[in-house]
Scaffold this active site. Structure first.
Site, PDB file in Angstrom:
ATOM      1  N   CYS A 131      -9.444  13.736  -4.458  1.00  0.00           N
ATOM      2  CA  CYS A 131     -10.900  13.979  -4.862  1.00  0.00           C
ATOM      3  C   CYS A 131     -12.354  13.387  -4.127  1.00  0.00           C
ATOM      4  O   CYS A 131     -13.069  12.931  -4.205  1.00  0.00           O
ATOM      5  CB  CYS A 131     -10.740  11.583  -5.230  1.00  0.00           C
ATOM      6  SG  CYS A 131      -9.172  11.915  -6.931  1.00  0.00           S
ATOM      7  N   LYS A 196     -10.442   1.135  -9.430  1.00  0.00           N
ATOM      8  CA  LYS A 196     -10.146   2.024 -10.349  1.00  0.00           C
ATOM      9  C   LYS A 196      -8.590   2.070  -8.809  1.00  0.00           C
ATOM     10  O   LYS A 196      -8.036   2.424  -7.732  1.00  0.00           O
ATOM     11  CB  LYS A 196     -10.135   3.406  -9.331  1.00  0.00           C
ATOM     12  CG  LYS A 196      -9.836   4.386 -10.453  1.00  0.00           C
ATOM     13  CD  LYS A 196      -9.585   6.583 -10.293  1.00  0.00           C
ATOM     14  CE  LYS A 196      -8.654   6.937 -10.726  1.00  0.00           C
ATOM     15  NZ  LYS A 196      -9.350   8.484 -10.248  1.00  0.00           N
ATOM     16  N   LYS A 249      -9.012   0.375 -13.733  1.00  0.00           N
ATOM     17  CA  LYS A 249      -8.675   1.028 -14.464  1.00  0.00           C
ATOM     18  C   LYS A 249      -7.266   1.171 -13.395  1.00  0.00           C
ATOM     19  O   LYS A 249      -7.160   0.816 -12.495  1.00  0.00           O
ATOM     20  CB  LYS A 249      -9.583   2.187 -14.420  1.00  0.00           C
ATOM     21  CG  LYS A 249      -8.575   3.636 -14.600  1.00  0.00           C
ATOM     22  CD  LYS A 249      -9.134   4.574 -14.106  1.00  0.00           C
ATOM     23  CE  LYS A 249      -8.250   6.193 -14.307  1.00  0.00           C
ATOM     24  NZ  LYS A 249      -9.419   7.340 -14.290  1.00  0.00           N
TER      25      LYS A 249
HETATM   26 ZN   LIG Z   1      -9.945  12.173  -8.903  1.00  0.00          ZN
END
Ligand SMILES: [Zn+2]
Length: 326
Positions: A131, A196, A249
């Site tokens: 990411c 997250k 999340k």
């Molecule tokens: Zn990602």
């Protein structure tokens, strides 16, 4: 034998009485429907681990958004799968990128009839599947911020309503807010994947978006699922950086954090009921072991009851259908 004076069954006597005293309401207006669009695709591809979820060619996007909108769902969350990936994820902020094209097409066709939200991350676009951008053997936080900001601005140029950073880089909300404002996009809102978690519930999504990391894992940037105070710090930090909507999340194993966020902060709270949660239900339903509609309804109500204002869910379309009937 003495009876208690309070008889709670009195308010459960008829369906109308139960409707009247129902505390938690669920509407299709609470739902956000994820949409996967893939570059250079000719026909729809089924996602193996997520029954009834498909990757769409750009040509099919208007049909899909039309269906979602007709069901009364107010928002979509776009994810793109590019043809070309490189180390710095350059197709993620290309004005001719797949997500940018999809946003522009939807905006042209639907005007303000649907809220267009788009994921802001690098994992679908980097050859590493991470990411953020790798420098040396680390994911470099601050280099990644520049790219995340560029993605947000490129999506804003195409007409996105809400950018949704999910990279879990420190300072991502501030970097994006500043870049949007500097470029005149003060009306574009940010829904951050604030807390997250590093979760095994994401694995079917990686099938859908082709974004599994090629090496290592995401433990250096996602929140450990053991830490609730740290999750609250993430939410608070995003609020301080200017976020508009915070998100917890996944949802189902994190209902305590949704409740805690709702109690502590006066900001809209979204919950993302993720691909693994969907796959568990679908898998069992396909075996005939559970009733899919009943379980879906109970799960979505529990997320609302926990305190979520809105839910990103792969059940959005099927839930909207049963909500229309009820
Ligand atoms: Zn990602």
């Amino acid at each position: 034998m003495s009876f208690p004076t309070r008889r709670l069954r009195r308010l459960r006597t008829t369906s109308k009485m139960r409707e009247l005293t129902q505390e938690t309401r669920l509407s299709m207006k609470d739902l956000i429907c994820p949409v996967f669009v893939q570059e250079d695709l000719k026909t729809r591809i089924k996602v193996e681990s997520m029954s009834e979820i498909e990757r769409l060619p750009l040509e099919d996007i208007n049909d899909e958004v039309g269906t979602i909108s007709d069901l009364g769902i107010p928002a979509i969350m776009l994810f793109g799968i590019p043809s070309k990936k490189d180390e710095v994820g350059s197709s993620s902020f290309d004005d001719n990128g797949i997500v940018q094209k999809a946003i522009s097409q939807i905006r042209k066709n639907f005007g303000d009839k649907i809220v267009i939200m788009a994921d802001v991350c690098l994992c679908q676009f980097t050859s590493t599947g991470h990411c953020g951008i790798i420098k040396g053997n680390k994911i470099d936080n601050d280099t990644s911020l520049d790219t995340l900001a560029k993605i947000a601005v490129s999506q804003a140029k195409m007409g996105v309503d809400t950018v949704s950073p999910s990279a879990m880089m420190d300072g991502q909300v501030y970097a994006i807010r500043k870049a949007l404002d500097d470029n005149g996009f003060t009306d574009v809102s940010i829904m951050s994947h604030s807390a997250k978690h590093r979760s095994s519930f994401y694995s079917p999504f990686r099938d859908a978006a082709e974004c599994a990391p090629k090496f290592g894992d995401r433990k250096t940037y996602q929140v450990p699922f053991t830490n609730s105070r740290e999750a609250m710090m993430e939410v608070e930090t995003d609020i301080n950086e200017g976020v508009d909507i915070v998100m917890i999340k996944p949802a189902l194993s994190y209902l305590d954090l949704i409740t805690e966020t709702r109690k502590r902060f006066n900001i809209p709270v979204a919950a993302y009921s993720v691909s693994g949660e969907y796959a568990l239900v679908k898998g069992a339903a396909m075996q005939g072991w559970i009733n899919e509609k009943d379980i879906t309804e109970e799960i979505l109500y529990s997320i609302k009851r926990a305190g979520a204002d809105m839910i990103v869910t792969y059940f959005a379309k099927s839930a909207a259908r049963f909500l229309q009937e009820s």
